[in-house]
Design a protein around this motif. Sequence first.
Motif, mmCIF file in Angstrom:
data_model
loop_
_atom_site.group_PDB
_atom_site.id
_atom_site.type_symbol
_atom_site.label_atom_id
_atom_site.label_comp_id
_atom_site.label_asym_id
_atom_site.label_seq_id
_atom_site.Cartn_x
_atom_site.Cartn_y
_atom_site.Cartn_z
ATOM 1 N N GLY A 213 2.268 -8.161 24.759
ATOM 2 C CA GLY A 213 1.129 -8.953 25.553
ATOM 3 C C GLY A 213 -0.138 -9.242 24.760
ATOM 4 N N HIS A 214 -1.322 -8.945 25.346
ATOM 5 C CA HIS A 214 -2.628 -9.082 24.692
ATOM 6 C C HIS A 214 -2.719 -7.831 23.654
ATOM 7 N N THR A 215 -1.916 -6.966 23.533
ATOM 8 C CA THR A 215 -2.134 -5.757 22.617
ATOM 9 C C THR A 215 -0.607 -5.701 21.991
ATOM 10 N N GLU A 216 -0.738 -5.259 20.828
ATOM 11 C CA GLU A 216 0.759 -5.045 20.159
ATOM 12 C C GLU A 216 1.198 -3.632 20.796
ATOM 13 N N PRO A 217 2.607 -3.740 20.998
ATOM 14 C CA PRO A 217 3.125 -2.254 21.438
ATOM 15 C C PRO A 217 2.606 -1.369 20.693
ATOM 16 N N PRO A 218 2.523 -0.083 21.135
ATOM 17 C CA PRO A 218 2.117 1.092 20.583
ATOM 18 C C PRO A 218 3.364 1.548 19.753
ATOM 19 N N PRO A 219 3.041 2.060 18.421
ATOM 20 C CA PRO A 219 4.222 2.333 17.638
ATOM 21 C C PRO A 219 5.321 3.436 18.515
ATOM 22 N N GLY A 220 6.434 2.927 18.317
ATOM 23 C CA GLY A 220 7.551 3.693 18.749
ATOM 24 C C GLY A 220 7.908 3.397 20.299
ATOM 25 N N TYR A 221 6.821 2.694 21.103
ATOM 26 C CA TYR A 221 6.959 2.468 22.481
ATOM 27 C C TYR A 221 8.482 1.401 22.841
ATOM 28 N N LEU A 222 8.743 0.591 22.326
ATOM 29 C CA LEU A 222 9.637 -0.253 22.685
ATOM 30 C C LEU A 222 11.082 0.570 22.213
ATOM 31 N N GLU A 223 11.094 1.114 21.059
ATOM 32 C CA GLU A 223 12.268 2.153 20.850
ATOM 33 C C GLU A 223 12.465 3.377 21.911
ATOM 34 N N GLY A 224 11.275 3.621 22.275
ATOM 35 C CA GLY A 224 11.168 4.615 23.270
ATOM 36 C C GLY A 224 11.860 4.104 24.561
ATOM 37 N N LEU A 225 11.225 2.756 25.018
ATOM 38 C CA LEU A 225 12.016 2.419 26.252
ATOM 39 C C LEU A 225 13.556 2.220 26.077
ATOM 40 N N ARG A 226 13.956 1.708 24.845
ATOM 41 C CA ARG A 226 15.294 1.465 24.689
ATOM 42 C C ARG A 226 16.149 2.887 25.048
ATOM 43 N N ALA A 227 15.450 4.066 24.588
ATOM 44 C CA ALA A 227 16.108 5.252 24.666
ATOM 45 C C ALA A 227 16.069 5.767 25.980
ATOM 46 N N LEU A 228 15.053 5.589 26.775
ATOM 47 C CA LEU A 228 14.976 5.946 28.283
ATOM 48 C C LEU A 228 16.017 5.019 28.899
ATOM 49 N N ALA A 229 15.988 3.822 28.890
ATOM 50 C CA ALA A 229 16.873 3.094 29.543
ATOM 51 C C ALA A 229 18.473 3.537 29.118
ATOM 52 N N ASP A 230 18.754 3.902 28.060
ATOM 53 C CA ASP A 230 19.921 4.518 27.909
ATOM 54 C C ASP A 230 20.470 5.768 28.275
ATOM 55 N N ARG A 231 19.561 6.786 28.257
ATOM 56 C CA ARG A 231 19.349 8.034 28.776
ATOM 57 C C ARG A 231 19.657 7.785 30.426
ATOM 58 N N HIS A 232 19.130 6.970 31.092
ATOM 59 C CA HIS A 232 18.896 6.915 32.470
ATOM 60 C C HIS A 232 19.961 5.811 33.130
ATOM 61 N N GLY A 233 20.712 5.234 32.322
ATOM 62 C CA GLY A 233 21.694 4.545 32.655
ATOM 63 C C GLY A 233 21.231 2.928 33.279
ATOM 64 N N GLY A 254 12.924 -9.988 17.800
ATOM 65 C CA GLY A 254 13.367 -10.366 16.421
ATOM 66 C C GLY A 254 12.302 -9.810 15.391
ATOM 67 N N LEU A 255 11.048 -9.898 16.003
ATOM 68 C CA LEU A 255 10.169 -9.317 15.125
ATOM 69 C C LEU A 255 10.015 -7.721 15.202
ATOM 70 N N TYR A 256 10.029 -7.156 16.246
ATOM 71 C CA TYR A 256 9.947 -5.609 16.432
ATOM 72 C C TYR A 256 11.409 -4.944 16.069
ATOM 73 N N GLY A 257 12.373 -5.712 16.405
ATOM 74 C CA GLY A 257 13.750 -4.972 15.875
ATOM 75 C C GLY A 257 14.279 -3.945 16.987
ATOM 76 N N VAL A 258 13.985 -4.244 18.449
ATOM 77 C CA VAL A 258 14.349 -3.504 18.951
ATOM 78 C C VAL A 258 15.160 -4.224 20.258
ATOM 79 N N VAL A 259 16.371 -4.150 20.617
ATOM 80 C CA VAL A 259 17.591 -5.128 21.237
ATOM 81 C C VAL A 259 17.349 -4.740 22.643
ATOM 82 N N PRO A 260 16.919 -5.600 23.485
ATOM 83 C CA PRO A 260 17.232 -5.307 24.924
ATOM 84 C C PRO A 260 18.873 -5.651 25.388
ATOM 85 N N ASP A 261 19.106 -5.227 26.470
ATOM 86 C CA ASP A 261 20.567 -5.516 26.892
ATOM 87 C C ASP A 261 20.385 -7.004 27.436
ATOM 88 N N LEU A 262 19.405 -7.455 28.030
ATOM 89 C CA LEU A 262 19.199 -8.859 28.628
ATOM 90 C C LEU A 262 17.924 -9.501 28.088
#
Length: 447
Positions: A213-233, A254-262
């Motif tokens: 959004g108005h700020t860039e995602p903190p380092p590792g944040y989107l990757e961390g969300l991806r891991a949380l979603a996988d861990r919690h199903g 495409g820019l950050y290299g983190v792939v969502p499910d949808l």
Amino acid sequence: MDTRHTEGAAEFTLPRSRSANERLHALIPGGAHTYAKGDDQYPEDLAPVISHGRGAHVWDVDGNRYVEYGSGLRSVSLGHAHPRVTEAVRRELDRGSNFARPSIVEVEAAERFLATVPTAEMVKFAKNGSDATTAAVRLARAVTGRPRVARCGDHPFFSVDDWFIGTTPMSAGIPEATTELTVAFPYGDLVATEELLTRYQDEIACLILEPAGHTEPPPGYLEGLRALADRHGCVLVFDEMITGFRWSEAGAQGLYGVVPDLSTFGKALGNGFAVSALAGRRALMERGGLRHSGERVFLLSTTHGAETHSLAAAMAVQATYAEEGVTARLHALGERLAAGVRDAAAGMGVGDHLVVRGRASNLVFATLDERGKPSQEYRTLFLRQLLAGGVLAPSFVVSGALSDADIDHTVDVVADACAVYRKALDAGDPTPWLGGRPVKPVFRRLV
């Protein structure tokens, strides 16, 4: 007729727009078909009604020409009446727009989209962003069997549908039982998000957020969300209505290299034509199709979702972005504008009060009062001065049609506006420069 006003905001009037706004309110609730375009978002009696636009300029019914920012709520990123897009649309108009069976244009548009956003495997088109995001939520609930939606609390808008609007101050007409099924998590805070997922263990169907959004995602944040979603199903959903194309042709994913499910796309996808998209993993998307053995999901079914001319517009937009480096141009224009505005504000002594934020391709501004607090009054003052100088800027979101001369003119007008801003700060009261009631936030309980 071009009647840019140079004598100042006090003498700037829009009599024909004022009359047109009265006609709009008499027939259309809110006077516009989108709340963010309402005349309550502009200084009193200074809400221009648009006659037409070309490139980065629009003309109002009073004959004034403006350099325009945030065009079409960020949807017109190439500029109005872009020749490549309008030509693609014209070619389809004479061939018919809607048939009893899918057009060949539908598969061509899907192939083009999935080549542009290769992190997705299937796509379905619709007309607006709300339908796409709500379809993502429904699909996530169906595939997980869970009732709750966790949405990012820092994102101002996801959908007109009950699951989101019920969480805003404009929740009238929405059952509390519906609203209770939507919970919020803070952007950038993985610990708080995991606590939420643990609190509602096996209840949350999806995490839905704007990836940046108005700020860039903190380092590792989107990757961390991806891991949380996988861990919690749960399903990870990226709302790419704004980040799509403005961050990269393939969106933030495409820019950050983190792939969502949808993920959901819209706005810039059609350069003003009505088209949106829900995209994602085949295993999920196919649940809305005919080639699986499970329970069917009513994913998206829209009469006008695949109008040929809108899909042709989308293909032309994607080709233009890829071949002409539009995303890079948006960033370069935004950087030039942000630097100019910041210099102008600092030069007039209001650099701590008029603040430009966001990625260069998606700039917004904040207007702060004497105490450094967000102020609708100072926003009103600032917008009034911009309009009088021929700049229509609910934000500073650029389009690719802007020229260096447009940016320079904007910065000059901003400098003049900042001089008035400084006077109001010195007086400790912006009221004499408002010309009426202050602008209002979109989401509020009472009119």
